[in-house]
Scaffold this active site. Structure first.
Site, PDB file in Angstrom:
ATOM      1  N   ASP A  78       3.064  -7.652  -3.798  1.00 11.43           N
ATOM      2  CA  ASP A  78       2.593  -6.795  -2.718  1.00 11.43           C
ATOM      3  C   ASP A  78       3.273  -7.193  -1.292  1.00 11.43           C
ATOM      4  OD1 ASP A  78       1.577  -4.497  -1.648  1.00 11.43           O
ATOM      5  OD2 ASP A  78      -0.245  -5.650  -1.180  1.00 11.43           O
TER       6      ASP A  78
ATOM      7  N   LEU B 272      -7.214  -6.077  -1.211  1.00  7.92           N
ATOM      8  CA  LEU B 272      -8.073  -6.716  -2.022  1.00  7.92           C
ATOM      9  C   LEU B 272      -9.469  -7.166  -1.373  1.00  7.92           C
ATOM     10  CD1 LEU B 272      -5.957  -9.236  -3.930  1.00  7.92           C
ATOM     11  CD2 LEU B 272      -7.395  -7.368  -5.044  1.00  7.92           C
TER      12      LEU B 272
END
Length: 751
Positions: free
Chosen positions: A285, A159
């Site tokens: 995740d 990210l």
């Protein structure tokens, strides 16, 4: 007192810092300490001597636990990982490896080199035209939100870039508060921006000692475009990620982390995931990269992929090889988080080649991995955690943690041989020990294992106290199966626990059809309830069908790999089906963990003796503690084991002498002592009068139960034992027969 900073709505806490902006209160400001009385900020602030370098204030009014880490669950010692100096953690040349450059729009490869030329770090995707950028937006010295001074980039992930910064509002000449700023790889990525906004809404409320603390969400103009970019501000955790620890081990020539440590890591971090799940959040995740070991504690970091369980809009983030297969179609869930934990444990504990390709959605075969072949319970735990069907996985982090802790106890006990028992939340203790015939002294001693006796002795599932029928069962005072059926059939309360109790009573009655009907009813309501298989196993044993019981208990072991009771039941079924090798392996694991499962000790002794391992049988019987009610029975079995003879392992004088010493130490009633004395003296006389020459001759002065180890001495001893039994006989025929034996065995004398 309200904060004096212009525009700040916060107030100074007892420690002298603003709970909103984190600024230190001016000297002399009046604040309220925990007790509620008024004190000055200078009086409530810690002295210089009490503040360690690098310590930080959170700037939040919420209190956080600050206890010593619980790594190892009190079962093993895990080396501390020292905190890293933040200044040495920044990257000297922050770059994204070309192999990790992918378009966030279509997931195609971008920024790759050609013809010996390096790939571009910024540009547009040739496939979809989406812009990409792998350049850090912040540089050393940048000041974000007029508060966070950037030192440099720490790392990069799915990210965004992660930067180390110093919080100027809290840091002073005595200590620094280090924080991490997490931005976006591509500021034009709408999905990434949406994820960042989501984080700002709820992640600051997360407060758990094993989860990195989110302090703030700030914005800063992009130096290239001028657009305002969002950054998450979180605490700096200066340890090592589990992935880094694995890489370091591999550099030393060790391919994996020690299994006890890996399991302990799982036990420690699962409650953090459970904390998120209880609040309707999915981590998504989880992987070794996102767990930091700092000193004596683990921290779950990188909350960028966290989303609400009912969020059907936000982008889903995951990592190939770790992400559950159903996420692409059904979305993330608690079960998919459980899957990622199972995959992470596998990657850390054995050399998992092809985990992101060949084995992306499955485990290797057990026989292909020596560790999994050796650690059956661990393999079953991984198999359940990573089952393709989400409904077959552990249904909560707490459930997986409970079973993982049981597996840890088994693994550690197998290493050092020290029992590590604990009370089970799933099962009662053994109702009685089964297979103890070798230790019984009587007229009808059954030395072999009977399936029905196993069914009557195995532990039972604990009653769920939240079940509507739990109160009814608590007041049930009768034990006769027929009366239990009558009373429970008449009660108006119908519940799962009441039905299970009816099933148990019908098994004890011998009503197999009624028991099966009840279990079929329960299975129709909940086919995943492991208790159904448990009672199917008990019913099969009671019906003398150990093969069917083995299948049922094997299914329970799959569901509860950390429970010794499941292993004990399966071992007994294996032994009853004529598979002593498999049974011995499970009996051994049960006994090493918990000496409360006495049936496992007798099972081991029985199997080892049949395999002509007399020493092994005696060793396990001697481990039955003298505080146990079965200690005397175990010692009687040991006396008999000493007298057990085979072609390969005949009885020797030492065996007779040791058996004699055991019997003399035992506190037995007169009748049992006399019976056992007859067995021992008969064996000794048989040995000394055997036609073959003994391999080991007795020494002068050797005595068995006080009688010389000679034919004459043993005959006198046996005569006395027969006469002692005759005096205890309950009928005249038995008494006469024993006296006749005494006269027959008595040596010739002049009188």
């Amino acid at each position: 007192m309200r904060c004096v900073r212009s525009g700040c709505p916060g107030s100074y806490g007892a420690e002298g810092y603003c709970d909103e902006c984190g600024r230190r209160a001016p000297a002399g400001a009046v604040v309220a300490p925990p007790g509620g009385s008024v004190a000055t900020a200078a009086a409530t602030m810690p002295s210089v001597a009490t503040i360690s370098a690098g310590s930080a204030r959170t700037g939040s009014g919420r209190s956080r636990p600050s206890a010593r880490g619980g790594l190892g669950a009190g079962l093993i010692d895990i080396p501390r990982v020292p905190l890293r100096d933040p200044a040495t953690a920044v990257m000297s040349d922050p770059k994204v490896a070309e192999s990790r450059r992918f378009c966030t729009g279509c997931d195609a490869e971008v920024g790759r080199g050609r013809d010996g030329r390096p790939g571009r770090v910024e540009g547009y995707c040739p496939h979809c035209g989406h812009p990409f950028s792998f350049v850090p937006r912040l540089r050393a010295g940048d000041l974000v939100n007029d508060r966070y001074e950037v030192l440099g980039a720490l790392a990069y992930g799915g990210l965004g870039w992660i930067y180390l910064a110093r919080d100027r509002n809290v840091s002073d000449s005595v200590s620094d508060r280090w924080v991490v700023l997490k931005g976006l790889i591509n500021t034009g990525d709408a999905d990434a921006m949406a994820a960042a906004v989501t984080e700002r809404r709820f992640l600051v409320e997360i407060d758990h000692p094993n989860i990195v603390k989110i302090h703030d969400f700030v914005q800063h103009p992009d130096p290239k475009t001028g657009e305002r970019v969002g950054y998450i501000v979180m605490e700096y955790v200066g340890g090592q990620s589990l992935r880094d620890m694995l890489v370091a081990r591999r550099a030393e020539g060790v391919r994996v982390l020690p299994l006890p440590e890996v399991i302990a890591y799982g036990v420690e971090i699962l409650p953090a995931l459970g904390y998120l799940h209880d609040r309707g959040l999915i981590f998504c995740d989880f992987k070794p990269d996102n767990v930091i070991h700092a000193e004596e504690q683990l921290k779950l970091i990188d909350l960028g992929g966290v989303r609400r369980a009912d969020d059907d809009v936000s982008a889903i983030y995951g990592t190939p090889g770790y992400q559950a297969p159903e996420v692409a179609t059904a979305g993330p869930s608690v079960a998919s988080d459980i899957y990622t934990v199972g995959r992470s444990l596998a990657v850390l504990s054995f050399e998992f080649r092809g985990f992101a390709s060949t084995y992306a959605d499955r485990l290797p075969e057990q026989a292909q991995v020596p560790l999994l072949a050796q650690e059956e319970s661990y393999f079953r735990l991984l198999r359940r955690a990573t089952h393709r069907e989400p409904a077959r996985r552990f249904q909560s982090a707490a459930e997986m943690s409970e079973q993982l802790l049981g597996v840890l106890r088994e693994v550690v006990s197998a290493v050092d041989g020290v029992p590590r028992p604990t009370l089970s939340r799933r099962f009662t203790p053994e109702r009685r020990a089964f297979g103890t015939g070798a230790g019984e002294v009587g007229d009808a001693v059954v030395a072999d294992l009977r399936p029905a006796s196993v069914a009557a002795a195995l532990p039972l599932p604990q009653v769920d106290v939240l079940d509507p029928g739990a109160g009814v069962l608590a007041t049930l005072s009768v034990t006769d199966p027929g009366e239990v059926v009558r009373q429970l059939t008449a009660t108006p309360t119908r519940s799962v626990e009441v039905t299970f109790r009816l099933v148990r009573a019908r098994i004890e009655q011998g009503d197999q059809a009624g028991a099966r009907a009840g279990l079929d009813e329960l299975a129709a309501a909940d086919p995943y309830d492991w208790r159904i298989d448990w009672y199917r196993g008990l019913a099969a044993l009671a019906a003398n069908n150990p093969g069917e019981a083995r299948i049922a208990f094997d299914a329970v072991y799959d569901e509860l790999p950390g429970e010794p009771a499941a292993r004990l039941a399966l071992a007994a079924a294996m032994e009853c089906t004529g598979d002593p090798t498999a049974a011995e392996r499970l009996y051994t694991r049960v006994w090493r963990v918990d000496h409360g499962y006495l049936s496992a000790a007798f099972g081991l002794a029985r199997i080892r003796l049949a395999a002509e391992d007399r020493a092994g049988a005696l060793a396990v019987l001697d481990q039955v503690p003298d505080s146990s009610s079965m200690h005397a029975i175990a010692q009687v079995a040991a006396v008999r084991a000493s007298l057990h003879t085979t072609t390969r392992q005949p009885v020797e004088p030492d065996d007779l002498l040791h058996a004699s010493v055991r019997l003399e130490r035992l506190s037995l009633d007169v009748e049992r002592r006399a019976r056992l004395a007859v067995e021992l003296l008969e064996a000794a006389l048989g040995w000394i009068t055997a036609a073959q020459v003994p391999r080991q001759r007795p020494s002068a002065g050797d005595r068995v139960l006080g009688h010389e180890l000679t034919e004459r001495g043993l005959r006198f001893g046996l005569e006395q034992a027969y006469r002692a039994m005759a005096q205890l006989a309950r009928d005249s025929d038995t008494r006469i027969a024993l006296v006749d034996r005494a006269n027959t065995v008595r040596p010739r004398t002049l009188i």
